[in-house]
Design a protein around this motif. Structure first.
Motif, short mmCIF file in Angstrom:
data_model
loop_
_atom_site.label_atom_id
_atom_site.label_comp_id
_atom_site.label_asym_id
_atom_site.label_seq_id
_atom_site.Cartn_x
_atom_site.Cartn_y
_atom_site.Cartn_z
N ASP A 1 6.69 50.02 17.77
CA ASP A 1 5.38 50.57 17.34
C ASP A 1 5.43 50.91 15.86
O ASP A 1 4.47 50.69 15.12
N PHE A 2 6.56 51.48 15.45
CA PHE A 2 6.72 51.84 14.03
C PHE A 2 6.73 50.59 13.16
O PHE A 2 6.04 50.54 12.13
N LEU A 3 7.51 49.58 13.57
CA LEU A 3 7.59 48.35 12.77
C LEU A 3 6.21 47.70 12.65
O LEU A 3 5.82 47.22 11.59
N ASP A 4 5.46 47.71 13.75
CA ASP A 4 4.11 47.13 13.73
C ASP A 4 3.20 47.91 12.76
O ASP A 4 2.42 47.31 12.01
N ALA A 5 3.31 49.24 12.80
CA ALA A 5 2.47 50.06 11.92
C ALA A 5 2.82 49.80 10.45
O ALA A 5 1.93 49.68 9.60
N VAL A 6 4.11 49.69 10.16
CA VAL A 6 4.53 49.43 8.77
C VAL A 6 4.02 48.06 8.32
O VAL A 6 3.49 47.93 7.22
N ASP A 7 4.13 47.08 9.19
CA ASP A 7 3.62 45.74 8.86
C ASP A 7 2.14 45.76 8.52
O ASP A 7 1.69 45.13 7.58
N MET A 8 1.39 46.51 9.33
CA MET A 8 -0.07 46.61 9.12
C MET A 8 -0.39 47.33 7.81
O MET A 8 -1.42 47.08 7.19
N THR A 9 0.48 48.25 7.41
CA THR A 9 0.19 49.11 6.26
C THR A 9 0.57 48.46 4.93
O THR A 9 -0.07 48.72 3.90
N LYS A 10 1.61 47.63 4.97
CA LYS A 10 2.11 47.02 3.74
C LYS A 10 1.04 46.20 3.02
O LYS A 10 0.19 45.59 3.66
N GLY A 11 1.16 46.13 1.70
CA GLY A 11 0.30 45.25 0.90
C GLY A 11 -1.09 45.80 0.69
O GLY A 11 -2.00 45.08 0.28
N ARG A 12 -1.29 47.08 0.97
CA ARG A 12 -2.63 47.66 0.82
C ARG A 12 -2.68 48.72 -0.29
O ARG A 12 -3.68 49.42 -0.44
N GLY A 13 -1.59 48.88 -1.00
CA GLY A 13 -1.55 49.91 -2.05
C GLY A 13 -1.30 51.30 -1.50
O GLY A 13 -1.39 52.30 -2.22
#
Ligand code: SF4
Length: 290
Positions: free
Chosen positions: A152-164
């Motif tokens: 769940d954490f890895l998925d959240a980090v993936d979703m968050t990256k690249g957005r500033g």
């Protein structure tokens, strides 16, 4: 970035957490008290603006700060609708001198729509999103009743990256069932997770929590201070040089603290870590494995 001190001011938005309100377990993480690691200011009737204005007074006197970050610390600050998130974040950012926010949340309480909102703020303000993880080991997450997995954490980090949006992760050392090797696995794995910052906490026992009961039954032994100091040094060595270490130990309220006694001596532990780093010729990145 700001060329001057920017002081964090804790804000309680009066939210709750899925691990406390019954959506998940209803009893919370075993170490969490009923305040959800926060100030309880909302329950005392203070608006976000009032909390920030009150916090500014102390920050100006103590640190001569003129710029501030609103730190949404209590409970899970993305566990509400996007419309409500916008309302509370707009209120914080409208305060004079507030240049950004740090938002504490859980990895299972984020989605693209919420991230779109935070991304929009990140264009004009500094935005840190702080994910509580505590350990990469699912068996530990189960034992401490987190109600989410490492994936769940890895998925959240993936979703968050690249957005500033800057990503910070909370880790606890000394969790029940974890030995040094497991904690170092957490360090090595997070070192490569693409996060920007980390907060290291000591597991201490707060009165009235499920962990308190486990401790009083003799089923949990707290870390010794020296042991913790060495674990923190070992952990820091494994992190990449550019990861921002935002915290190296916790700071419990002494009236709530059951054990260990030394957890109340924040400054002493901080100094011991600094001293040990020098003695060991340790530095951040020394054992980083890319
Ligand atoms: S996720 Fe945070 S607020 Fe919720 S129970 Fe765990 S520590 Fe408490």
């Amino acid at each position: 970035m700001f060329k001057e001190r920017v002081q964090k001011i804790s804000v309680d938005a009066g939210l709750t957490c899925p691990n406390r309100d019954g959506k998940l377990s209803g009893t919370g993480c075993i170490y969490c008290n009923s305040k959800g690691s926060g100030t309880n200011a909302s329950a005392r009737g203070l608006s976000i603006k009032e909390q920030i204005e009150a916090g500014k007074i102390g920050a100006r006197i103590k640190y001569k700060a003129k710029k501030f970050l609103a730190y949404f610390q209590s409970y899970t600050n993305t566990y509400t609708s996007c419309a409500h998130m916008k309302e509370i974040f707009d209120e914080a950012l409208s305060c004079d001198g507030v240049v950004g926010m740090a938002i504490g949340t859980r990895p299972d309480c984020i989605d693209p729509e919420k991230l779109d909102l935070l991304e929009a703020y990140a264009r004009d303000f500094l935005v840190w999103l702080e994910y509580g993880l505590q350990s990469i080991h699912d068996e530990t997450l189960k034992r401490i009743n987190r109600g989410h997995t490492f994936q769940d954490f890895l998925d959240a980090v993936d979703m968050t990256k690249g957005r500033g949006i800057h990503i910070c992760t909370h880790v606890i050392l000394g969790l029940p069932g974890e030995d040094r090797a497991m904690m170092m696995e957490t360090a090595d794995r997070l070192a490569r997770a693409g996060i920007n910052g980390i907060k290291l906490h000591l597991l201490y026992v707060i009165r009235g929590t499920p962990l308190d009961e486990i401790y009083l039954n003799g089923e949990y032994t707290c870390l010794e201070q020296e042991e913790y100091v060495n674990l923190v040094c070992d952990f820091i060595e494994r992190l990449p040089k550019d990861m921002i270490i935002q915290r190296i130990t916790g700071d419990p309220h002494s009236d709530e603290l059951r054990a260990p006694d030394w957890a109340a001596r924040y400054r002493q532990t901080f100094n011991m870590i600094q001293h040990a780093m020098e003695e060991r010729d340790s530095f951040q990145g020394k054992k980083f494995k890319p």
